[in-house]
Design a protein around this motif. Structure first.
Motif, short mmCIF file in Angstrom:
data_model
loop_
_atom_site.label_atom_id
_atom_site.label_comp_id
_atom_site.label_asym_id
_atom_site.label_seq_id
_atom_site.Cartn_x
_atom_site.Cartn_y
_atom_site.Cartn_z
N SER A 1 8.66 -137.42 -6.41
CA SER A 1 7.57 -136.39 -6.22
C SER A 1 7.50 -136.51 -4.47
O SER A 1 6.92 -135.76 -4.11
N MET A 2 8.76 -136.33 -4.21
CA MET A 2 9.27 -135.82 -2.91
C MET A 2 10.19 -134.36 -3.24
O MET A 2 11.47 -134.82 -3.88
N LYS A 3 10.39 -134.21 -1.32
CA LYS A 3 11.37 -132.48 -2.34
C LYS A 3 13.29 -133.50 -1.73
O LYS A 3 12.25 -134.45 -0.63
N LEU A 4 14.06 -133.37 -1.99
CA LEU A 4 15.09 -134.38 -1.82
C LEU A 4 14.95 -134.07 -0.44
O LEU A 4 16.06 -135.22 -0.01
N SER A 5 15.74 -133.55 0.46
CA SER A 5 15.38 -132.85 1.20
C SER A 5 14.87 -134.34 2.24
O SER A 5 15.15 -134.86 3.39
N ASP A 6 13.83 -134.62 2.42
CA ASP A 6 12.42 -135.24 2.63
C ASP A 6 12.92 -136.75 2.21
O ASP A 6 13.26 -137.27 3.11
N TYR A 7 13.20 -137.01 0.88
CA TYR A 7 13.80 -138.07 0.31
C TYR A 7 14.20 -138.63 1.63
O TYR A 7 15.04 -139.30 2.18
#
Length: 193
Positions: free
Chosen positions: A138-144
């Motif tokens: 449920s997160m953007k990959l870059s944020d994760y």
């Protein structure tokens, strides 16, 4: 495993154990001291580890870490999972302080000598990644990825040195400060429900 390989593994383990004993006593790791402690010749130590710095690094990395799955067992809430990882690695650094201080010194010395920075803290990064798995999709990959790396900055020997040597706070306050830092990152990155 062949008998020769078994003997090599036992010898290597004995050398690593001797280095860890010296580090736990606050002694510098030298090939001569390790040879004496392991009751072996210097030539044997040199065959396995020609550099005492590498021996100290390997001895520290050889300390067994609790598997992340075991650490997270029964924890469903992502915040609880992340805090468990952060606390574990800070407590692990505290428990093995002498090892990790020498590890930090040797890895910094090695990076100065050859001009490259060695990857350290990889176990932490992976552990935080595993702790965040329930919200990863449920997160953007870059944020994760950013959150995982930033969380890795909140714990370990580096954080321990900051709390103990620079801030000079007791263990209870150090844990409270770490929790606040972790919560601030989680508040910034976790998806709002």
């Amino acid at each position: 495993m062949a008998p020769r390989t078994n003997q090599k593994n036992r010898t290597r383990e004995a050398l690593l154990a001797a280095a860890r004993e010296l580090m736990a006593e606050g002694e510098n790791v030298t090939l001569a001291k390790v040879a004496e402690r392991a009751k072996t010749g210097r030539a044997t130590v040199y065959r396995y580890f020609s550099d005492p710095g590498v021996l100290a690094l390997d001895a520290t990395l050889d300390i067994e870490v609790m598997p992340t799955a075991e650490l997270l067992e029964g924890l469903e809430d992502v915040r609880n999972r992340v805090h468990a990882v952060a606390r574990y690695y800070l407590d692990f650094s505290r428990k093995h302080e002498a090892f990790f201080r020498q590890f930090l010194a040797e890895s910094l010395k090695a990076s100065l000598q050859d001009g490259t920075v060695k990857m350290r803290g990889a176990r932490r990064v992976a552990a935080f990644g595993e702790a965040l798995e329930p919200v990863c999709s449920s997160m953007k990959l870059s944020d994760y990825e950013d959150l995982t790396l930033r969380l890795a900055m909140t714990t370990g020997i580096e954080q321990f040195v900051i709390l103990e040597d620079i801030l000079r706070v007791d263990q209870q306050k150090g844990c409270r400060l770490q929790e606040g830092l972790v919560d601030a990152l989680l508040n910034q990155y976790l998806p709002k429900v």
